[in-house]
Design a protein around this motif. Structure first.
Motif: not given
Length: 297
Positions: A168-169, A240-241, A249-253, A258-261
């Protein structure tokens, strides 16, 4: 006589499969009138109607269905034997039809197919990307790719990818304004980017698990998509999420885009499998592809 009948039988099968004289003619590279003449000649020779024709559709008659059921397994055996003969000559060749979802095709299948196809230039692969639960038998596919948990028990399944996790990002700007959810229940206070399920037509309920207890949450938001690429763009744009495969989304995190929640609520689960109907013996090209796709830790 046999050669004429054989060609006409193949023509009949193609029309029955495509359910259209126009599509069948295009695939066979002949005119529609020539195709129609071949079918009429076959029906006249057998003294029976094989196809029911209307202005909008073409369908096999009951006799036509019986003929298809008789022909198809024999043609499949013939194709397999021809492939084996070619293999004995030192050349792997053949045609393979595959069905896969968008993420499976992009993350697992295509990266493995590229070196395989370069190594075997006479093996042809047709890949149909479809996020629905495709019936590979009805669709005349040789195999499909799907998550291990959703494969029917009557299929042979070969693991082709590692375990997966969902993530969830959200964009940093979105989270700065709307806060960070601490549990999946907090998602009801957030704008979430929904996914439309292609088969059932409903919205995907986000799936979580903690301490062995599963939890499914229905989310709401301004946007709903049926494709992963659009959901990725929307979450990066701050709408949104989103709940997406973690590998996407690993590279974006890592970059902070992006932020993972809710990571503690997203455990790993079995990844993608190649699946196909049970057969005692596979054509050489298909057997080679299975080994090229097989996952080894």
């Amino acid at each position: 006589m046999l050669k004429e009948n054989f060609n006409e039988l193949l023509t009949f099968l193609m029309v029955a499969r495509e359910k259209s004289f126009t599509k069948a003619a295009a695939k066979l590279g002949v005119s529609q009138s020539s195709l129609s003449h071949s079918i009429k000649a076959l029906e006249a020779r057998l003294n029976m109607r094989l196809l029911t024709r209307t202005t909008r559709s073409v369908a096999p008659t009951e006799i036509g269905e019986r003929l298809i059921a008789c022909l198809e397994p024999r043609l499949a055996d013939l194709e397999q034997e021809l492939a084996s003969v070619i293999q004995l000559n030192g050349i792997a060749a053949g045609n393979i039809r595959l069905s896969a979802g968008e993420h499976a095709a992009r993350s697992v299948l295509w990266p493995k197919l590229k070196p395989f196809l370069l190594a075997y230039p006479q093996i042809n692969v047709e890949l149909e990307v479809d996020n629905g639960f495709v019936n590979i038998v009805d669709g005349r596919f040789d195999a499909g790719i799907r998550l291990g948990e959703s494969i029917h028990k009557d299929m042979v399944a070969v693991r082709i990818g590692p375990d997966m996790r969902m993530a969830v990002v959200g964009a940093p700007g979105y989270l700065a304004v709307n806060g960070v959810p601490e549990t999946p229940h907090d998602l009801q206070h957030h704008r979430c980017i929904n996914m439309r399920l292609p088969t059932a037509g409903g919205l995907y309920h986000w799936e979580f698990e903690k301490e062995g207890k599963p939890l499914r949450v229905r989310v709401e938001g301004q946007l709903t998509f049926n494709l992963l690429s659009e959901r990725m763009d929307a979450v990066l744009s701050g709408f949104g999420l989103a709940c997406v495969p973690e590998d996407m989304v690993q590279n974006e995190i890592k970059s902070g885009a992006l932020v993972q929640v809710l990571a503690a609520w997203c455990p790993a689960f079995p990844g993608y499998y190649l699946y196909y109907p049970s057969r005692k013996q596979h054509p050489p090209a298909f057997a080679l592809m299975i080994e090229a796709l097989r996952y080894t830790e």
